[in-house]
Design a protein around this motif. Structure first.
Motif, PDB file in Angstrom:
ATOM      1  N   THR A 266      20.453  15.766  16.597  1.00 37.04           N
ATOM      2  CA  THR A 266      20.464  14.524  15.840  1.00 37.04           C
ATOM      3  C   THR A 266      19.298  14.486  14.863  1.00 37.04           C
ATOM      4  OG1 THR A 266      20.555  12.112  16.023  1.00 37.04           O
ATOM      5  CG2 THR A 266      19.088  13.233  17.530  1.00 37.04           C
TER       6      THR A 266
ATOM      7  N   TYR B 242      29.644  13.991  20.665  1.00 34.83           N
ATOM      8  CA  TYR B 242      28.583  14.527  19.833  1.00 34.83           C
ATOM      9  C   TYR B 242      27.905  15.732  20.479  1.00 34.83           C
ATOM     10  CZ  TYR B 242      29.228  10.007  17.671  1.00 34.83           C
ATOM     11  OH  TYR B 242      29.782   8.909  17.085  1.00 34.83           O
TER      12      TYR B 242
ATOM     13  N   THR C   2      16.730  17.834  19.326  1.00 38.16           N
ATOM     14  CA  THR C   2      17.831  18.112  20.246  1.00 38.16           C
ATOM     15  C   THR C   2      17.622  17.307  21.512  1.00 38.16           C
ATOM     16  OG1 THR C   2      17.976  20.351  19.374  1.00 38.16           O
ATOM     17  CG2 THR C   2      19.041  19.953  21.483  1.00 38.16           C
ATOM     18  N   LEU C   3      18.676  16.660  21.966  1.00 38.15           N
ATOM     19  CA  LEU C   3      18.615  15.927  23.224  1.00 38.15           C
ATOM     20  C   LEU C   3      18.610  16.937  24.357  1.00 38.15           C
ATOM     21  CD1 LEU C   3      18.801  13.237  24.836  1.00 38.15           C
ATOM     22  CD2 LEU C   3      21.281  13.487  24.717  1.00 38.15           C
TER      23      LEU C   3
ATOM     24  N   ILE D  75      20.443   7.050  11.783  1.00 36.04           N
ATOM     25  CA  ILE D  75      20.747   8.078  12.774  1.00 36.04           C
ATOM     26  C   ILE D  75      21.942   8.908  12.320  1.00 36.04           C
ATOM     27  CG2 ILE D  75      21.403   8.463  15.175  1.00 36.04           C
ATOM     28  CD1 ILE D  75      20.053   5.667  15.712  1.00 36.04           C
TER      29      ILE D  75
ATOM     30  N   SER E 120      24.241  17.830  20.857  1.00 38.35           N
ATOM     31  CA  SER E 120      22.945  17.261  21.234  1.00 38.35           C
ATOM     32  C   SER E 120      21.959  17.174  20.062  1.00 38.35           C
ATOM     33  CB  SER E 120      22.334  18.065  22.374  1.00 38.35           C
ATOM     34  OG  SER E 120      22.219  19.418  22.002  1.00 38.35           O
TER      35      SER E 120
ATOM     36  N   LEU F 244      21.084   5.034  19.131  1.00 37.47           N
ATOM     37  CA  LEU F 244      20.710   6.408  19.461  1.00 37.47           C
ATOM     38  C   LEU F 244      21.301   6.854  20.800  1.00 37.47           C
ATOM     39  CD1 LEU F 244      19.169   8.874  18.491  1.00 37.47           C
ATOM     40  CD2 LEU F 244      17.109   7.928  19.558  1.00 37.47           C
TER      41      LEU F 244
ATOM     42  N   TYR G  52      24.409  12.172  13.542  1.00 36.84           N
ATOM     43  CA  TYR G  52      24.788  12.966  14.704  1.00 36.84           C
ATOM     44  C   TYR G  52      25.462  14.255  14.268  1.00 36.84           C
ATOM     45  CZ  TYR G  52      24.487   8.431  17.036  1.00 36.84           C
ATOM     46  OH  TYR G  52      24.067   7.230  17.505  1.00 36.84           O
TER      47      TYR G  52
ATOM     48  N   ASP H 195      24.215   6.556  21.787  1.00 37.06           N
ATOM     49  CA  ASP H 195      25.573   7.089  21.601  1.00 37.06           C
ATOM     50  C   ASP H 195      25.580   8.613  21.677  1.00 37.06           C
ATOM     51  OD1 ASP H 195      26.452   4.516  21.229  1.00 37.06           O
ATOM     52  OD2 ASP H 195      26.652   4.677  19.052  1.00 37.06           O
ATOM     53  N   LEU H 196      24.434   9.223  21.479  1.00 38.49           N
ATOM     54  CA  LEU H 196      24.312  10.679  21.481  1.00 38.49           C
ATOM     55  C   LEU H 196      24.728  11.299  22.817  1.00 38.49           C
ATOM     56  CD1 LEU H 196      23.394  13.048  19.711  1.00 38.49           C
ATOM     57  CD2 LEU H 196      21.105  12.726  20.623  1.00 38.49           C
TER      58      LEU H 196
END
Length: 154
Positions: free
Chosen positions: A75, A71, A28-29, A100, A73, A63, A102, A65-66
């Motif tokens: 990925t 999107y 998770t971002l 990748i 969070s 990556l 999403y 682009d997340l």
């Protein structure tokens, strides 16, 4: 030849997310910031795995682009991991992410790209109508009705 690690390096690496080789990771971002360097702007992205292991990605590739509102969070991607320095601390960096995937924000994507989602027949607004039931057809050249399923030929 792989350099021999000192006992201090081994202890540092134990605290970091450093799987061997190229692995698939789901994360998770958590945060990101724009950094400048080289040719243009890059992002420094902080990720957290499901086991609360933290790692970073620094770059300008796919990556990043997340961070778009398109999107969620979450990925999943393949990468190798290396130890690096960030603000005076040793951290783990994802390197060369590929494949990748999403998790997209369905509300946003439904508005921006309705063609990605199944449309109800009632929501279609075409000039062409079914000669049998009068429902809208998917295209002007359609030869089968999506409502009554009758087909015809010219």
């Amino acid at each position: 030849m792989v350099p021999k690690l000192s006992p201090e390096d081994i202890e540092i690496n134990k605290r970091l997310f450093l799987p061997e080789g190229r692995v698939k990771v789901t994360a998770t971002l958590e945060a990101y910031e724009e950094i400048s360097g080289g040719k243009g702007k890059k992002l420094l992205m902080e990720f957290l795995t499901s086991r609360n292991e933290k790692f970073y990605y620094q770059g300008e590739g796919e990556l990043t682009d997340l961070v778009s509102e398109d999107y969620e969070s979450l990925t999943e991607f393949n990468a190798s991991f290396e130890r690096g320095m960030l603000k005076g601390e040793y951290v783990s960096f994802a390197k060369r992410p590929s494949e990748i995937a999403y998790s997209f924000n369905e509300e946003v994507m439904r508005q921006k790209h309705p063609e990605m989602f199944h449309k109800r027949v009632e929501d279609l607004h075409t000039v062409a109508k079914c000669p049998f039931c009068g429902s809208s057809l998917r295209t002007e050249k359609a030869k089968q009705c999506p409502s009554c399923y009758k087909s015809w030929r010219e």
